[in-house]
Design an enzyme around this catalytic site. Sequence first.
Site: not given
Length: 256
Positions: A20, A23, A98, A150, A163
């Site tokens: 990833g 960006s 990532n 996260s 998620y």
Amino acid sequence: MSVSVASYPDLRDRGVFISGGGSGIGAALVEAFVHQGSRVAFIDIAEDDSNALVARLSEGVAHRPVFVKADIRDIEDLRAAIALATARIGPVRVLVNNAARDDRHALDELSPEGWDESQAVNLRHQFFAAQAVAQSMREAGGGSIINFSSIAFMLNMGDVPAYATAKAGVIGLTKSLAGKLGPDNIRVNAILPGMVVTERQLRLWLDEDAIAAMQDQQCLKRSLTPADMVGPCLYLASDASRGMTAQSMIIDGGVF
């Protein structure tokens, strides 16, 4: 980079693979490792952004970054990309898992297919990337795997159940891989970002009110950006953290 970061001489010429990387946080990490003198390969499905990043980082650096288009949901595609990257940059000594996508879902609308898609994008590929680089790390004398999780799974966010589950799973995966790979001098750690303001987040999820609400919870009263993830990731990749494994670093401005 927009912020000063430490220089880690041991990262010069070291093979680094980032998922990833086209960006957002991934692009900031690609740039940071390139400026450390690392041999960097990254994958993404976004060709335009990725090619533009390579072009921007190709002047005045020791090693031009290598972009390989690959879909992390396709494990054979991922394995092929890692094999190609290894052929281009040499043994992967640093793996940065990532790639992720924090899609929102209404509880009553999330399908089994949507659930599986989220696990594939946010969790499954991390294991198979680690599996793919483990042998080359062993042969090279060790390495560092950095898994991005996260803080979302600790916030009781009701609109990201798939998620949040995946990102909680990253912590379990990190600790299990650390136990398995530690005897081979391969360290495995996790980074847990807070609300990082990227172009994608601004386009899809964030507005001024959401940003202000998160800053109200943070000790640091400013927005986090991809650059805030660079220092922690470089530290975990380098020999400066050689005694650190099976750990989680929360970079959230002081929410937790």
